[in-house]
Design an enzyme around this catalytic site. Sequence first.
Site, mmCIF file in Angstrom:
data_model
loop_
_atom_site.group_PDB
_atom_site.id
_atom_site.type_symbol
_atom_site.label_atom_id
_atom_site.label_comp_id
_atom_site.label_asym_id
_atom_site.label_seq_id
_atom_site.Cartn_x
_atom_site.Cartn_y
_atom_site.Cartn_z
ATOM 1 N N ASP A 43 21.261 -21.906 -7.718
ATOM 2 C CA ASP A 43 21.781 -21.317 -8.953
ATOM 3 C C ASP A 43 20.602 -21.045 -9.898
ATOM 4 O OD1 ASP A 43 25.008 -21.650 -10.121
ATOM 5 O OD2 ASP A 43 23.444 -21.110 -11.566
ATOM 6 N N ASP A 69 17.321 -17.217 -8.292
ATOM 7 C CA ASP A 69 17.949 -16.045 -8.924
ATOM 8 C C ASP A 69 18.310 -15.080 -7.798
ATOM 9 O OD1 ASP A 69 18.598 -13.646 -10.148
ATOM 10 O OD2 ASP A 69 17.109 -13.891 -11.741
ATOM 11 N N TYR A 161 31.926 -4.379 -12.504
ATOM 12 C CA TYR A 161 32.506 -5.595 -11.896
ATOM 13 C C TYR A 161 33.463 -5.213 -10.771
ATOM 14 C CZ TYR A 161 34.666 -10.239 -11.542
ATOM 15 O OH TYR A 161 35.126 -11.454 -11.078
ATOM 16 N N LYS A 165 32.929 -6.037 -6.757
ATOM 17 C CA LYS A 165 33.836 -6.917 -6.020
ATOM 18 C C LYS A 165 34.512 -6.180 -4.861
ATOM 19 C CE LYS A 165 33.086 -10.719 -8.262
ATOM 20 N NZ LYS A 165 32.510 -11.895 -7.593
HETATM 21 N N1 LIG Z 1 37.039 -17.063 -13.358
HETATM 22 C C1 LIG Z 1 37.816 -16.114 -12.852
HETATM 23 O O1 LIG Z 1 38.914 -15.825 -13.355
HETATM 24 C C2 LIG Z 1 37.388 -15.361 -11.623
HETATM 25 C C3 LIG Z 1 38.317 -14.489 -11.025
HETATM 26 C C4 LIG Z 1 37.946 -13.783 -9.878
HETATM 27 C C5 LIG Z 1 36.673 -13.956 -9.345
HETATM 28 N N2 LIG Z 1 35.795 -14.798 -9.950
HETATM 29 C C6 LIG Z 1 34.468 -14.920 -9.346
HETATM 30 O O2 LIG Z 1 34.180 -16.275 -9.064
HETATM 31 C C7 LIG Z 1 32.763 -16.477 -9.131
HETATM 32 C C8 LIG Z 1 32.477 -17.681 -10.031
HETATM 33 O O3 LIG Z 1 32.904 -17.357 -11.349
HETATM 34 P P1 LIG Z 1 33.224 -18.448 -12.462
HETATM 35 O O4 LIG Z 1 34.424 -17.966 -13.180
HETATM 36 O O5 LIG Z 1 33.187 -19.809 -11.872
HETATM 37 O O6 LIG Z 1 31.977 -18.212 -13.452
HETATM 38 P P2 LIG Z 1 30.835 -19.186 -13.991
HETATM 39 O O7 LIG Z 1 30.091 -18.388 -14.987
HETATM 40 O O8 LIG Z 1 31.432 -20.481 -14.429
HETATM 41 O O9 LIG Z 1 29.931 -19.471 -12.703
HETATM 42 C C9 LIG Z 1 29.079 -18.500 -12.165
HETATM 43 C C10 LIG Z 1 27.866 -19.188 -11.578
HETATM 44 O O10 LIG Z 1 26.986 -18.174 -11.039
HETATM 45 C C11 LIG Z 1 25.660 -18.474 -11.468
HETATM 46 N N3 LIG Z 1 24.839 -17.258 -11.515
HETATM 47 C C12 LIG Z 1 24.991 -16.203 -12.356
HETATM 48 N N4 LIG Z 1 23.978 -15.326 -12.173
HETATM 49 C C13 LIG Z 1 23.197 -15.834 -11.181
HETATM 50 C C14 LIG Z 1 21.996 -15.400 -10.552
HETATM 51 N N5 LIG Z 1 21.384 -14.256 -10.917
HETATM 52 N N6 LIG Z 1 21.465 -16.174 -9.586
HETATM 53 C C15 LIG Z 1 22.051 -17.343 -9.237
HETATM 54 N N7 LIG Z 1 23.179 -17.816 -9.796
HETATM 55 C C16 LIG Z 1 23.741 -17.065 -10.762
HETATM 56 C C17 LIG Z 1 25.847 -19.102 -12.849
HETATM 57 O O11 LIG Z 1 24.696 -19.811 -13.306
HETATM 58 C C18 LIG Z 1 27.068 -19.967 -12.626
HETATM 59 O O12 LIG Z 1 26.722 -21.247 -12.173
HETATM 60 C C19 LIG Z 1 32.171 -15.163 -9.641
HETATM 61 O O13 LIG Z 1 31.706 -14.421 -8.533
HETATM 62 C C20 LIG Z 1 33.353 -14.466 -10.281
HETATM 63 O O14 LIG Z 1 33.213 -13.079 -10.290
HETATM 64 C C21 LIG Z 1 36.118 -15.511 -11.073
#
Ligand SMILES: NC(=O)c1ccc[n+]([C@@H]2O[C@H](COP(=O)([O-])OP(=O)(O)OC[C@H]3O[C@@H](n4cnc5c(N)ncnc54)[C@H](O)[C@@H]3O)[C@@H](O)[C@H]2O)c1
Length: 255
Positions: A43, A69, A161, A165
């Site tokens: 991360d 990253d 986005y 996806k």
């Molecule tokens: N929360 C929702 O409702 C939802 C719905 C559908 C899909 N998602 C997907 O689930 C996944 C997790 O989302 P979340 O809601 O837990 O968000 P979050 O922001 O809590 O977690 C995202 C994680 O990705 C890491 N990250 C971001 N950019 C990065 C990079 N360049 N390199 C390495 N790590 C990186 C962040 O540091 C974080 O730990 C995402 O792909 C998101 O699109 C979330």
Amino acid sequence: MSSDDTRHRFRDQVAVVVGGAQGIGKGIAVRLARDGAEVVIADIDRRMMARTAREITGEGGSARAVFCDVRRRQQVDRMAARVVRWHGRIDILMYIAGVGKGVPFTKTDEKLWDWTVDTNLKGAFFAARAVVPHMIKRRRGKLVFMASTNSWDAEAELAPYNVSKAGLYLLAKTLARELGPYGINSNAVGPGLIRTRLTAPMLKDPRFMKKYENLIPLGRLGEPEDVAGPATFLASRDADYVNGVLLFVDGGQLA
Ligand SMILES: NC(=O)c1ccc[n+]([C@@H]2O[C@H](COP(=O)([O-])OP(=O)(O)OC[C@H]3O[C@@H](n4cnc5c(N)ncnc54)[C@H](O)[C@@H]3O)[C@@H](O)[C@H]2O)c1
């Protein structure tokens, strides 16, 4: 072991959770470790990934954290090489890292497009590209990509986005076809609205919440733990014959 005791489900398996520092990725990392996996969290959030790894080891699980990253190919390659050096193999890749920001299309600039698509899609290409050769050699592996209901249903003001996806789902399907012959499964998970840092700004808006809750037949938002079960199922032996699916975890939103 009782039938619902899953502590040995991932015993002797090495799982890389890219984006596992918090939110959905953290839920998955914790669940994998509880079920016996040796977990590596990759991360960009050093503080949160160290905290999550500590939480896991504190309850007796195995976890290490590596800064990475996903937009930088060299960092992704280096991360994968380190995991192989530490553990000798990678059984599971969970690609969870993702970002998104709601902006009207006429205000969407190249910077927002690149940040979103590079993190959500190009990073997944880098991660799979780094890990798959190791899986091919062992003729086994599970790839799980965190897609979204937005892979299927477009949402206004989220063009990069939605596109990223949808692309991620097609990446999962392409790899299902291409890597199946090597004993590698590739699938995607499509969460609906889950309570995390990513969705926190929307969850504070009562008008958004009213509209959204009416769209979800189960009548509530999801929690990261709601996604961890289906995602880890796709990484488990129980899913050995599941390949190329997008498993929605959305309370019935797309029903
Ligand atoms: N929360 C929702 O409702 C939802 C719905 C559908 C899909 N998602 C997907 O689930 C996944 C997790 O989302 P979340 O809601 O837990 O968000 P979050 O922001 O809590 O977690 C995202 C994680 O990705 C890491 N990250 C971001 N950019 C990065 C990079 N360049 N390199 C390495 N790590 C990186 C962040 O540091 C974080 O730990 C995402 O792909 C998101 O699109 C979330």
